[in-house]
Design an enzyme around this catalytic site. Structure first.
Site, PDB file in Angstrom:
ATOM      1  N   MET A   1      24.333   9.622   2.339  1.00 14.84           N
ATOM      2  CA  MET A   1      23.941  10.903   3.006  1.00 14.84           C
ATOM      3  C   MET A   1      24.446  11.056   4.651  1.00 14.84           C
ATOM      4  O   MET A   1      25.179  11.878   5.436  1.00 14.84           O
ATOM      5  CB  MET A   1      22.830  11.378   2.625  1.00 14.84           C
ATOM      6  CG  MET A   1      22.327  12.807   3.169  1.00 14.84           C
ATOM      7  SD  MET A   1      23.231  13.328   2.504  1.00 14.84           S
ATOM      8  CE  MET A   1      22.335  14.273   1.500  1.00 14.84           C
TER       9      MET A   1
ATOM     10  N   LYS B   1     -17.779  -1.235   5.967  1.00 13.78           N
ATOM     11  CA  LYS B   1     -18.087  -1.915   4.926  1.00 13.78           C
ATOM     12  C   LYS B   1     -20.180  -1.893   4.681  1.00 13.78           C
ATOM     13  O   LYS B   1     -19.977  -1.875   3.820  1.00 13.78           O
ATOM     14  CB  LYS B   1     -17.512  -3.384   5.395  1.00 13.78           C
ATOM     15  CG  LYS B   1     -18.137  -4.113   4.508  1.00 13.78           C
ATOM     16  CD  LYS B   1     -17.500  -5.483   4.933  1.00 13.78           C
ATOM     17  CE  LYS B   1     -18.106  -6.860   3.658  1.00 13.78           C
ATOM     18  NZ  LYS B   1     -17.000  -7.073   3.090  1.00 13.78           N
TER      19      LYS B   1
ATOM     20  N   PHE C   1     -11.430  -7.195  13.757  1.00 10.13           N
ATOM     21  CA  PHE C   1     -10.293  -7.729  13.139  1.00 10.13           C
ATOM     22  C   PHE C   1      -9.980  -6.816  11.912  1.00 10.13           C
ATOM     23  O   PHE C   1     -11.077  -6.337  11.180  1.00 10.13           O
ATOM     24  CB  PHE C   1     -10.750  -8.981  12.189  1.00 10.13           C
ATOM     25  CG  PHE C   1      -9.296  -9.954  10.798  1.00 10.13           C
ATOM     26  CD1 PHE C   1      -8.118 -10.199  11.640  1.00 10.13           C
ATOM     27  CD2 PHE C   1      -9.941  -9.792  10.141  1.00 10.13           C
ATOM     28  CE1 PHE C   1      -7.016 -10.359  11.250  1.00 10.13           C
ATOM     29  CE2 PHE C   1      -8.880 -10.181   9.135  1.00 10.13           C
ATOM     30  CZ  PHE C   1      -7.781 -10.538  10.031  1.00 10.13           C
ATOM     31  N   GLN C   2      -8.357  -6.349  12.132  1.00 10.77           N
ATOM     32  CA  GLN C   2      -7.972  -5.145  10.693  1.00 10.77           C
ATOM     33  C   GLN C   2      -8.979  -4.130  11.385  1.00 10.77           C
ATOM     34  O   GLN C   2      -9.134  -3.384  10.321  1.00 10.77           O
ATOM     35  CB  GLN C   2      -7.816  -6.053   9.568  1.00 10.77           C
ATOM     36  CG  GLN C   2      -7.453  -7.034   9.421  1.00 10.77           C
ATOM     37  CD  GLN C   2      -7.234  -6.860   7.790  1.00 10.77           C
ATOM     38  OE1 GLN C   2      -8.149  -6.739   7.074  1.00 10.77           O
ATOM     39  NE2 GLN C   2      -6.115  -7.829   7.415  1.00 10.77           N
TER      40      GLN C   2
ATOM     41  N   GLU D   1       0.809  -1.033   0.377  1.00  6.72           N
ATOM     42  CA  GLU D   1      -0.096  -0.355  -0.060  1.00  6.72           C
ATOM     43  C   GLU D   1       0.888   1.531  -0.127  1.00  6.72           C
ATOM     44  O   GLU D   1       0.250   2.204  -0.704  1.00  6.72           O
ATOM     45  CB  GLU D   1      -1.215   0.024   0.941  1.00  6.72           C
ATOM     46  CG  GLU D   1      -2.325  -1.101   0.949  1.00  6.72           C
ATOM     47  CD  GLU D   1      -1.408  -2.771   1.969  1.00  6.72           C
ATOM     48  OE1 GLU D   1      -0.082  -2.647   1.897  1.00  6.72           O
ATOM     49  OE2 GLU D   1      -3.029  -3.586   1.939  1.00  6.72           O
TER      50      GLU D   1
END
Lengths: 553, 165
Positions: free
Chosen positions: A467, A163, A113-114, A51
């Site tokens: 760097m 959802k 969940f999630q 993602e």
């Protein structure tokens, strides 16, 4: 017409001008993906490997075009994986709409969940965010999100959609794309004051930032520079606003700015700051910043005026409009003494600034990429030495061709961003990266292969986190703590394993040949360029310091 | 350093208090007090924030808050053209020897006793913050058992109001 929330989302995205979304499916966005499947002839979807890559791709798409980039992710880890991408867009004022699914409203707040509070998490790094709990509010929320994302100073907006809201039905009425937001009116009096200050100045310096690109006012900046005979410097984010080859262009200023640009700014008597925010990397020691100069600061975000550096005159508004009016009000003048001095700075820079000594120097690499690329080629970078070398040496010809994470400094930004920029423009895209940054999100090579992106990855491979190593060399007695990678990665084999092409270069000749091959290959190519581990980015003004402490060799 | 009173009309959305207070926190400005409640307009709440800082801090805070989508109106309240009030409940230890002194103080300050027991007196005090501060100082020797302050609320004098700016 009755529609489900998912259908409304797709219809509203299309209505707002979205032709492609970047994302990754998951449990709480299945309904949305089902609609994407059914509407694939009207809106396309780019599946990334992670993602974060999708968020950076939406960002790259937006930077390359000025349009709103759209990214979709599922709840929980899908949503949290977007956060770095959203924060990157926020710090660089990139218009983006992030859509996340969430658990059904009945399960919210129960550690389902999630489930994660992505609205709470992203509050500090979005212009605004929403959780839509009623499907009747969905279409207008999406419209408002687009309007917020692109109005004024652009930025990311997140919409969290549980959802059950995706499946609930409501009446849908078609709408219009969000109109361009109105910009503040500027009085003639304010512009007159600005013109007077400009007319009195003997050593003006135009300092343009990301706002110049957002406002699309490169021509207006060149026009006023020609009229008042002023040089033009730039922040990192302002690069590509005017052509690098313009004789007025001095290049980047700041910690790793060019010698001439930084010195001219420090010596000027008037800084015309157009769409900059005076970040600490650009200013150094704020208490001694441009001590001899008055400052006129123009910005679309009122809160930037007097935030970091106090301005003698602050003008809040759209730069394109302001500059065209201001240009008509200032007196035409020539400043031969100022330019003679700048010419002597350039001369000194050529003779004294050290540009590397290895077999294949970073400057050679960037010069050769410049020569091979077209004026429209998007140049994406990751973050570190390679990014600064690109900023210093690349010959930018067209606005919006420099795609780089400035404010947040996100290593791993480049792969996603380059894919997004290429999808947006249809152009072969170059990613200049380092072995450190590339290691963070190289999984997106899989995306570049599956999407057949004409992507040239110029990998400056020095085996160290260059760097940080440079800082350790200068400030930490060469204690190279955790910056020597000692990896055994074979990048050509790795590229081939992903289904891309892999090439190696360690001299200007082999790099020239590799570039030729890469630019004629239909798909992603990784060029593993062997760079000396002690190449430094010079000049360097130490943090919170001034130009008299500049390190040039 | 000066004390500022900022009044805001905000959309009555979930999370708006977090947005406003989060802005103060991450920009490094201190909130002295913050009150929020419904207004005469459905869908809008009014927030009153007092903060201490330089004029430049106030300017920056006003501009940053103005950028929040849910903040609809915002201004700094001018002490000379506005009225402000705060309320405290304060519970003080009392006994038969000092109870009358406390009652005298309550009367002088025009406060109200709202609970009374053999060992404690609970009072309600309304007024400007300076009056409240003075009364708290006066009560300290008796032993303050506990207290709570609402924080300041403020309105413009006359017909001037936040929504018709």
């Amino acid at each position: 017409m009755k529609m489900t929330g998912s259908q409304i989302l797709i219809e509203t995205l299309i209505e707002q001008g979205t032709d492609v979304v970047f994302g990754y499916p998951g449990g709480q966005v299945l309904n949305i993906y089902d609609e994407l499947y059914l509407n694939s002839d009207r809106i396309s979807h780019v599946l990334t490997a992670h993602e974060q890559g999708a968020a950076h791709a939406a960002d790259g798409y937006a930077r390359a075009t000025g349009k709103v980039g759209v990214v979709i992710a599922t709840s929980g880890p899908g949503a949290t994986n977007l956060v770095t991408g959203i924060a990157t867009a926020y710090l660089d004022s990139v218009p983006m709409v992030a859509i996340t699914g969430n658990v059904p409203t009945g399960l919210l707040g129960r550690d389902s969940f999630q489930e994660v509070d992505i609205v709470g998490i992203t509050m500090p790094v979005t212009k605004h965010n929403y959780m839509v709990k009623n499907v009747a509010d969905l279409a207008d929320t999406i419209r408002e999100a687009f309007a917020i994302a692109k109005s004024g100073r652009p930025g990311p907006v997140l919409i969290d959609i549980p959802k059950d809201v995706q499946t609930a039905q409501t009446e849908y009425c078609a709408g219009e794309p969000a109109p361009e937001a109105e910009t503040p009116d500027i009085s003639d009096d304010v512009l007159k004051r600005a013109a007077e200050m400009i007319n009195q100045s003997e050593k003006p310096y135009i300092y343009c930032g990301g706002g110049a690109i957002r406002s699309g006012c490169g021509e207006e900046i060149l026009a006023i520079a020609d009229k008042i005979d002023a040089p033009i410097g730039s922040s990192l984010m302002g690069l590509s606003a005017i052509p690098t080859a313009s004789e007025r262009a001095l290049g980047m200023t700041g910690m790793h700015g060019t010698y001439t640009s930084s010195m001219a700014k420090a010596e000027s008597d008037l800084i015309l700051a157009f769409g900059v925010r005076f970040s600490d990397r650009a200013t150094g020691d704020k208490s001694r910043y441009a001590e001899h100069a008055k400052i006129i600061h123009v910005d679309i975000d009122d809160a930037e005026l007097n935030k970091n550096i106090p301005a003698d005159l602050g003008i809040h508004g759209d730069m394109k409009k302001i500059l065209s009016r201001l240009c008509a009000m200032v007196e035409k003048s020539e400043k031969p003494d100022w330019h003679a001095h700048i010419a002597s700075l350039r001369e000194y820079e050529k003779k004294n600034v050290f540009y590397g000594s290895g077999k294949l120097t970073p400057k050679t690499v960037i010069d050769m990429v410049s020569a091979e690329a077209s004026e429209k080629t998007p140049i994406a970078t990751d973050v570190g030495q390679h990014q600064m070398w690109t900023a210093q040496f690349y010959n930018f010809r067209t606005p919006r061709t420099f795609i780089s994470s400035g404010g947040l400094g996100t290593m791993g930004f480049g792969m996603g961003a380059a894919i997004g920029a290429s999808v947006a423009t249809g152009e072969r895209t170059v990613l200049v990266t380092g072995d450190g940054s590339f290691g963070m999100n190289l999984n997106e090579l899989a995306t570049a292969v599956s999407q057949r992106i004409p992507l040239v990855v110029v990998l400056m491979n020095n085996g160290v986190l260059g760097m940080v190593r440079q800082w350790q060399t200068i400030f930490f007695n060469k204690h190279y703590a955790q910056t020597t990678l000692e990896r055994k990665t074979d990048f050509t084999a790795l590229a081939k394993a992903f289904g891309a092409e892999g090439l190696t270069a360690d001299t200007p000749e082999t790099f020239a040949a590799a570039l030729k091959t890469a630019f004629s290959t239909d798909g992603p190519v990784v060029i593993d360029c062997r760079i000396d581990q002690d190449e430094r980015v010079l000049p360097m003004i130490p943090p919170n310091s001034t130009v008299d402490k500049m390190i040039i060799d | 350093m000066r004390r500022f009173v900022i009044s805001m009309l905000v959309a009555n959305q979930f999370g708006v208090l977090t947005r406003v207070s989060g802005m103060f926190a991450r920009r490094g400005f201190n909130i002295d007090s913050l009150t929020v409640g419904v207004t005469e307009k459905p869908g809008y709440s009014r927030m009153t924030v007092t903060m201490t800082g330089e004029d430049s801090d106030r300017d920056q805070m006003l501009k940053q808050l103005q950028k929040l989508h849910d903040v609809k109106e915002i201004k700094e309240m001018d002490p000379s053209s506005s009225v402000s009030r705060e309320l405290i409940l304060i519970k003080v230890a009392a006994n038969s020897q000092n109870r009358q002194d406390i009652i005298d103080a309550v009367n002088v300050f025009r406060n109200k006793i709202i609970d009374f027991s053999p060992e404690a007196v609970c009072m309600e005090i309304t007024g400007e913050s300076s009056k409240l501060d003075a009364f708290i100082e006066l009560m300290k020797p008796y032993g303050i058992i506990e207290m709570c302050r609402t924080g300041m609320v403020s309105l413009d004098r006359g017909t001037e109001c936040l929504a018709n700016q």
